[in-house]
Design a protein around this motif. Structure first.
Motif, PDB file in Angstrom:
ATOM      1  N   LYS A  36      -3.059  -0.426  -8.796  1.00  0.00           N
ATOM      2  CA  LYS A  36      -4.261   0.398  -8.903  1.00  0.00           C
ATOM      3  C   LYS A  36      -4.026   1.700  -8.143  1.00  0.00           C
ATOM      4  CE  LYS A  36      -7.710  -1.388  -6.638  1.00  0.00           C
ATOM      5  NZ  LYS A  36      -8.913  -2.132  -6.284  1.00  0.00           N
ATOM      6  N   VAL A  37      -4.404   2.833  -8.772  1.00  0.00           N
ATOM      7  CA  VAL A  37      -4.356   4.137  -8.126  1.00  0.00           C
ATOM      8  C   VAL A  37      -5.793   4.575  -7.888  1.00  0.00           C
ATOM      9  CG1 VAL A  37      -3.672   6.557  -8.348  1.00  0.00           C
ATOM     10  CG2 VAL A  37      -2.191   4.762  -9.276  1.00  0.00           C
ATOM     11  N   GLU A  97      -1.957  -6.215  -6.351  1.00  0.00           N
ATOM     12  CA  GLU A  97      -0.821  -6.390  -5.438  1.00  0.00           C
ATOM     13  C   GLU A  97      -0.400  -5.057  -4.826  1.00  0.00           C
ATOM     14  OE1 GLU A  97       1.413 -10.083  -7.610  1.00  0.00           O
ATOM     15  OE2 GLU A  97       1.445  -8.106  -8.584  1.00  0.00           O
ATOM     16  N   VAL A  98      -0.579  -3.977  -5.582  1.00  0.00           N
ATOM     17  CA  VAL A  98      -0.222  -2.641  -5.103  1.00  0.00           C
ATOM     18  C   VAL A  98      -1.434  -1.735  -5.236  1.00  0.00           C
ATOM     19  CG1 VAL A  98       1.291  -0.647  -5.432  1.00  0.00           C
ATOM     20  CG2 VAL A  98       2.171  -2.953  -5.882  1.00  0.00           C
ATOM     21  N   VAL A  99      -1.777  -1.060  -4.139  1.00  0.00           N
ATOM     22  CA  VAL A  99      -2.827  -0.044  -4.166  1.00  0.00           C
ATOM     23  C   VAL A  99      -2.200   1.262  -3.708  1.00  0.00           C
ATOM     24  CG1 VAL A  99      -4.958   0.769  -3.111  1.00  0.00           C
ATOM     25  CG2 VAL A  99      -4.768  -1.597  -3.824  1.00  0.00           C
ATOM     26  N   GLY A 143       0.832  -1.188   0.000  1.00  0.00           N
ATOM     27  CA  GLY A 143       0.000   0.000   0.000  1.00  0.00           C
ATOM     28  C   GLY A 143       0.868   1.240   0.000  1.00  0.00           C
ATOM     29  N   VAL A 144       0.493   2.213  -0.804  1.00  0.00           N
ATOM     30  CA  VAL A 144       1.233   3.473  -0.882  1.00  0.00           C
ATOM     31  C   VAL A 144       0.248   4.618  -0.676  1.00  0.00           C
ATOM     32  CG1 VAL A 144       2.647   4.958  -2.354  1.00  0.00           C
ATOM     33  CG2 VAL A 144       2.881   2.466  -2.524  1.00  0.00           C
ATOM     34  N   ILE A 200       3.390   3.637 -11.944  1.00  0.00           N
ATOM     35  CA  ILE A 200       4.067   3.220 -13.182  1.00  0.00           C
ATOM     36  C   ILE A 200       5.287   2.376 -12.866  1.00  0.00           C
ATOM     37  CG2 ILE A 200       5.430   4.097 -15.131  1.00  0.00           C
ATOM     38  CD1 ILE A 200       3.378   6.455 -15.205  1.00  0.00           C
ATOM     39  N   MET A 201       6.046   2.770 -11.840  1.00  0.00           N
ATOM     40  CA  MET A 201       7.242   1.996 -11.476  1.00  0.00           C
ATOM     41  C   MET A 201       6.882   0.574 -11.059  1.00  0.00           C
ATOM     42  SD  MET A 201       9.692   4.619  -9.456  1.00  0.00           S
ATOM     43  CE  MET A 201       9.101   6.295  -9.477  1.00  0.00           C
ATOM     44  N   PHE A 202       5.836   0.433 -10.248  1.00  0.00           N
ATOM     45  CA  PHE A 202       5.416  -0.913  -9.849  1.00  0.00           C
ATOM     46  C   PHE A 202       4.910  -1.702 -11.047  1.00  0.00           C
ATOM     47  CE2 PHE A 202       5.144   0.692  -5.401  1.00  0.00           C
ATOM     48  CZ  PHE A 202       5.857  -0.333  -4.793  1.00  0.00           C
ATOM     49  N   ARG A 203       4.119  -1.080 -11.898  1.00  0.00           N
ATOM     50  CA  ARG A 203       3.557  -1.771 -13.063  1.00  0.00           C
ATOM     51  C   ARG A 203       4.651  -2.245 -14.005  1.00  0.00           C
ATOM     52  NH1 ARG A 203       1.409  -5.416 -14.619  1.00  0.00           N
ATOM     53  NH2 ARG A 203       0.463  -5.457 -16.660  1.00  0.00           N
ATOM     54  N   LYS A 204       5.661  -1.417 -14.219  1.00  0.00           N
ATOM     55  CA  LYS A 204       6.789  -1.804 -15.079  1.00  0.00           C
ATOM     56  C   LYS A 204       7.560  -2.995 -14.514  1.00  0.00           C
ATOM     57  CE  LYS A 204       7.774   2.442 -17.563  1.00  0.00           C
ATOM     58  NZ  LYS A 204       8.737   3.535 -17.797  1.00  0.00           N
ATOM     59  N   ASN A 205       7.397  -3.241 -13.217  1.00  0.00           N
ATOM     60  CA  ASN A 205       8.039  -4.386 -12.577  1.00  0.00           C
ATOM     61  C   ASN A 205       7.054  -5.527 -12.352  1.00  0.00           C
ATOM     62  OD1 ASN A 205      10.990  -3.784 -11.885  1.00  0.00           O
ATOM     63  ND2 ASN A 205       9.934  -1.867 -11.502  1.00  0.00           N
ATOM     64  N   HIS A 206       5.995  -5.514 -13.140  1.00  0.00           N
ATOM     65  CA  HIS A 206       5.046  -6.625 -13.252  1.00  0.00           C
ATOM     66  C   HIS A 206       4.144  -6.843 -12.044  1.00  0.00           C
ATOM     67  CE1 HIS A 206       7.286  -7.409 -16.872  1.00  0.00           C
ATOM     68  NE2 HIS A 206       8.395  -7.456 -16.157  1.00  0.00           N
TER      69      HIS A 206
END
Length: 79
Positions: A30-31, A45-47, A6-7, A20-26
């Motif tokens: 979601k924002v 995996e990342v919100v 979570g961010v 974008i950084m997380f998405r580029k690392n597969h």
């Protein structure tokens, strides 16, 4: 098992940059925009929560960030 991440961001630009950084690392990413009593589905995996609090008075900013963080913790986002 991948831990859920979570961010909490204070503006849209920061939220999207880290997303974008997380998405580029597969990572599935979601924002979302902060809302009182928001409901978050555990489907990524990342919100990233954009609190849009950069220009708010300190007490308002603190409350938004605190509530966003607690929301993420309560649904299992542990990092």
């Amino acid at each position: 098992m991948i831990k859920l991440i979570g961010v909490v961001a204070d503006d849209t630009t920061g939220a999207n940059d880290i997303g974008i950084m997380f998405r580029k690392n597969h990572y599935t990413t979601k924002v979302i925009t902060f809302e009182e009593n928001m409901q978050i589905k555990k489907d990524s995996e990342v919100v990233i929560i954009d609190t849009d609090s950069r220009l708010d008075p300190p007490d308002v900013s603190y409350n938004r960030v605190y509530n966003a963080t607690k929301t993420l913790e309560n649904i299992g986002y542990t990092l």
